[in-house]
Structures are given as structure tokens and as C-alpha cells.
Scaffold this motif. Structure first.
Motif, PDB file in Angstrom:
ATOM      1  N   ALA A 211       0.814  -1.377   0.106  1.00  0.00           N
ATOM      2  CA  ALA A 211       0.479   0.336   0.319  1.00  0.00           C
ATOM      3  C   ALA A 211       1.018   1.317  -0.180  1.00  0.00           C
ATOM      4  O   ALA A 211       0.569   3.176  -0.348  1.00  0.00           O
ATOM      5  CB  ALA A 211      -1.176  -0.071   1.597  1.00  0.00           C
ATOM      6  N   LEU A 212       2.472   1.389   0.387  1.00  0.00           N
ATOM      7  CA  LEU A 212       2.763   2.339   0.674  1.00  0.00           C
ATOM      8  C   LEU A 212       3.392   2.023  -0.195  1.00  0.00           C
ATOM      9  O   LEU A 212       3.374   4.068  -1.025  1.00  0.00           O
ATOM     10  CB  LEU A 212       4.361   2.260   1.780  1.00  0.00           C
ATOM     11  CG  LEU A 212       3.437   2.240   3.109  1.00  0.00           C
ATOM     12  CD1 LEU A 212       5.129   2.114   4.423  1.00  0.00           C
ATOM     13  CD2 LEU A 212       3.220   3.572   3.130  1.00  0.00           C
ATOM     14  N   ALA A 213       3.529   0.796  -1.609  1.00  0.00           N
ATOM     15  CA  ALA A 213       4.115   1.731  -2.799  1.00  0.00           C
ATOM     16  C   ALA A 213       3.677   2.292  -4.124  1.00  0.00           C
ATOM     17  O   ALA A 213       3.870   2.814  -4.626  1.00  0.00           O
ATOM     18  CB  ALA A 213       4.936   0.718  -3.260  1.00  0.00           C
ATOM     19  N   ALA A 214       1.844   1.943  -2.779  1.00  0.00           N
ATOM     20  CA  ALA A 214       1.011   2.131  -4.513  1.00  0.00           C
ATOM     21  C   ALA A 214       0.061   3.471  -3.844  1.00  0.00           C
ATOM     22  O   ALA A 214       0.080   3.916  -4.934  1.00  0.00           O
ATOM     23  CB  ALA A 214      -0.119   0.627  -4.426  1.00  0.00           C
ATOM     24  N   GLY A 215       0.239   4.388  -2.799  1.00  0.00           N
ATOM     25  CA  GLY A 215      -0.080   5.035  -2.250  1.00  0.00           C
ATOM     26  C   GLY A 215      -1.231   5.388  -2.144  1.00  0.00           C
ATOM     27  O   GLY A 215      -2.081   5.927  -1.649  1.00  0.00           O
ATOM     28  N   HIS A 216      -1.809   3.938  -2.117  1.00  0.00           N
ATOM     29  CA  HIS A 216      -3.280   3.450  -1.205  1.00  0.00           C
ATOM     30  C   HIS A 216      -3.876   2.022  -0.832  1.00  0.00           C
ATOM     31  O   HIS A 216      -2.737   1.289  -1.887  1.00  0.00           O
ATOM     32  CB  HIS A 216      -4.574   3.900  -2.672  1.00  0.00           C
ATOM     33  CG  HIS A 216      -3.814   3.271  -3.961  1.00  0.00           C
ATOM     34  ND1 HIS A 216      -4.554   2.011  -4.601  1.00  0.00           N
ATOM     35  CD2 HIS A 216      -3.138   3.805  -5.461  1.00  0.00           C
ATOM     36  CE1 HIS A 216      -4.662   1.980  -5.662  1.00  0.00           C
ATOM     37  NE2 HIS A 216      -3.477   2.671  -5.952  1.00  0.00           N
ATOM     38  N   PRO A 217      -4.485   2.011  -0.842  1.00  0.00           N
ATOM     39  CA  PRO A 217      -4.771   0.142  -0.191  1.00  0.00           C
ATOM     40  C   PRO A 217      -4.939  -0.793  -1.869  1.00  0.00           C
ATOM     41  O   PRO A 217      -5.532  -0.520  -2.390  1.00  0.00           O
ATOM     42  CB  PRO A 217      -6.011   0.294   0.524  1.00  0.00           C
ATOM     43  CG  PRO A 217      -6.129   1.618   1.434  1.00  0.00           C
ATOM     44  CD  PRO A 217      -5.530   2.396   0.233  1.00  0.00           C
ATOM     45  N   VAL A 218      -3.993  -1.762  -1.930  1.00  0.00           N
ATOM     46  CA  VAL A 218      -3.945  -2.904  -2.649  1.00  0.00           C
ATOM     47  C   VAL A 218      -4.666  -3.603  -2.158  1.00  0.00           C
ATOM     48  O   VAL A 218      -4.004  -4.966  -0.689  1.00  0.00           O
ATOM     49  CB  VAL A 218      -2.440  -3.087  -3.604  1.00  0.00           C
ATOM     50  CG1 VAL A 218      -2.853  -0.974  -4.221  1.00  0.00           C
ATOM     51  CG2 VAL A 218      -1.636  -2.796  -3.048  1.00  0.00           C
TER      52      VAL A 218
END
Length: 323
Positions: A211-218
Motif C-alpha cells: 500500500a505504501l508503494a502504491a500510495g493506496h490500499p491494494v
């Protein structure tokens, strides 16, 4: 009570502390080497930190007069379900817990021992969760959650307050992350005191890291020896918000280090924890390697507290101590 479900404030944690004082076991800190402490939170009621959030959730609703006659309901055969049933019995509240029919008999028995009405539905957790939602909708029962609620996270945050009172010059707290309830509470309180939070996940169960890497929950795949407790497929917006506001480091650990840390805790200290409880200390083992992604290596003189979050495990899997 918190009204914004995507944010947690330090004031929410202070309020939780007032509700929980005298009702949960204050955490014991055990020094293991210079500048490193273990927070023995697995000694908490029901064997995990979850008791804090569950009790805070119920007490807040009782105080606000928003707890329905139908009581509380949750779908969880793990630590959250046990904590919910325990807190409900303590407060004289009805608890209805949904589990798949495949749930281990020992968990069902333990939940019933706490006075919960256990409903076995479907072969998979998703089916039990759907039945729990339907039950809440038709009966008006208050639906609880294992980690995705500010009251749950605020209760967990009281753990850091207790740690800080015992080690006021603490630099870093190391904590395992599943869905993010414990992390959210701890990181929010840690930020207030200028303490760094190291969030540790199994390398193949990394909802928060992704989620941190994507900038949103995944959504992420889950495949870890600690997946029974750290097996969330998606981190919460609460956790992401907390991560963006403090000094937070996300690190991963391989299952081999989790297993080794669990065994070393038993061999060296006679501490029997579940694999999730060994995930945070595994970060210090992995930190011995030269890698920025895996583990955490404290600096010279850095005061570190490592949270051992749960002990609902089969101790026969630990074997004899090393000679």
C-alpha cells in the motif's frame, strides 16, 4: 468517539487509555540486551493485544448509549474473535461470533468458554463474514472488526503509551503489521512522543508495504507461516494515514527468520509466542544482513522496544531448548 473512520488522533488514544485503565493488564517490558526491550503484550487477556481494542470498542459504545440490545457480532476465529467475546462477557454484553465449519474445535470451545454464541457457517471465512453481516443487518447487532475501526486502533495505541511511560527516552518501537490496527494505534501514539515506528511484515504477506508503494490500499497474495494472524489481503486507510504522518519504516522478513526468532525466544528466554508474535523480533535478526528492504538494524545507542503481540500458539511445536 472518533467520527472520521480514516483518521486516528492522539486524543482518541488518550480517551481509550481512560476507558481501559484498570481493565487490561499493563504491559511488562523485559530487557534482553543493552538498549533493547521486549514488550510482553502476549501476556494480555486472551493472549494478544486485541483485548485492548475490543474492550475500548464496547466501552465507548456503552458510554455513548449506542450499544444495541442484540449485542455485538464479529466474524473471526482468531485473536480478534476471542478478544471480542472476552470483552463482551466482561461488560455483560451478548456476543455472536461467526466461524466457518472448518474452524478448529479448540477455538470454538474457547469462544464458547467466554460465553459467546458461536455460529458455524460455510466452509470459508468469507461465508462466515457474509453471515455475520446479514445477522447484524437483521438483528441490529453492533458489527465489530478485527482491525479496521478507529476505536479498535485507539485501544491498541494504549500499548505504546504504557511503553513510553516505562522508557521515556525510547527511540524506536518495532511492531508487526497485519491489517494495520496495532500499527495505526502504536504509530499515532509514537508520533506524539517523537518515537520512530518500524512496521514489520512477512515478505509474502505485505499488505502494508504494498500500500505504501502504491500510495493506496491494494490487494496482495498471502503466503506466510504467520498468515493466521498477519494474513490481511489489504491494509486499511487508517494505517496509510498514520504512516504518512510519522517517522515510519516499513520492512520485510522472510518466514525462515520468523521461525528462527520464535525458536530463539523460547530457547533463550522461555517465551512461547505465535508466529505473528515473532515477526517483530525477526526484524532484528534480518537486520543483521546488509539489506535496506529486509529487517531493521538499530544504530549505536538506539533504544528499541520490540512488541511481542500474541501467544495463541501450539507450544509443542517449539521443541526442546538448545543445549
Amino acid at each position: 468517539m472518533p467520527t472520521n473512520t480514516h483518521h486516528l488522533t492522539y486524543e482518541d488514544i488518550e480517551a481509550a487509555g481512560d476507558r481501559l485503565t484498570g481493565h487490561v493488564r499493563p504491559v511488562t517490558l523485559a530487557p534482553t540486551e543493552p538498549d533493547v526491550w521486549l514488550a510482553l503484550e502476549f501476556l494480555q487477556h486472551t493472549g494478544s493485544f486485541k483485548a485492548r481494542g475490543a474492550l475500548n470498542f464496547l466501552q465507548a459504545h456503552l458510554d455513548a448509549g449506542t450499544l444495541p440490545d442484540a449485542g455485538v457480532t464479529i466474524a473471526s476465529g482468531g485473536n480478534a474473535g476471542l478478544a471480542c467475546a472476552w470483552a463482551a462477557r466482561r461488560q455483560g454484553v451478548r456476543a455472536t461470533v461467526f466461524l466457518p465449519v472448518t474452524a478448529p474445535a479448540v477455538k470454538v470451545a474457547r469462544l464458547r468458554g467466554y460465553g459467546a454464541d458461536v455460529r458455524l457457517v460455510g466452509d470459508e471465512y468469507a461465508e462466515a463474514a457474509a453471515a455475520c453481516e446479514e445477522f447484524a443487518a437483521t438483528t441490529g447487532a453492533l458489527a465489530s472488526h478485527a482491525y479496521d475501526h478507529p476505536l479498535i486502533a485507539a485501544g491498541a495505541g494504549t500499548l505504546l503509551e504504557e511503553i513510553h511511560r516505562q522508557v521515556p527516552d525510547l527511540d524506536t518501537v518495532v511492531v508487526a503489521v497485519g491489517g494495520g490496527g496495532l500499527f495505526t494505534g502504536v504509530a499515532t501514539a509514537a508520533r506524539q512522543h517523537g518515537i520512530r515506528t518500524v512496521a514489520v511484515e512477512p515478505e509474502h504477506s505485505r499488505a502494508f508495504n504494498a500500500a505504501l508503494a502504491a500510495g493506496h490500499p491494494v490487494d496482495v497474495p498471502v503466503d506466510s507461516v504467520a498468515a493466521d494472524a498477519l494474513g490481511a489481503r489489504r491494509a486499511t486507510p487508517l494505517a496509510l494515514h498514520a504512516a504518512g504522518r510519522g517517522d515510519v519504516h516499513s520492512v520485510l522478513v522472510p518466514d525462515t527468520d520468523i521461525t528462527r526468532a520464535r525458536q530463539e525466544l523460547w530457547d533463550a528466554h522461555r517465551l512461547a509466542v505465535e508466529h505473528a508474535g515473532a515477526t517483530a523480533p525477526a526484524a532484528l535478526l534480518a537486520g543483521e544482513a546488509d539489506s535496506t528492504a529486509y529487517g531493521y538494524r538499530p544504530g549505536e545507542g538506539e533504544k528499541v522496544c520490540v512488541v511481542l503481540c500474541g501467544a495463541n500458539t501450539d507450544p509443542t511445536t517449539l521443541g526442546a531448548p538448545a543445549s
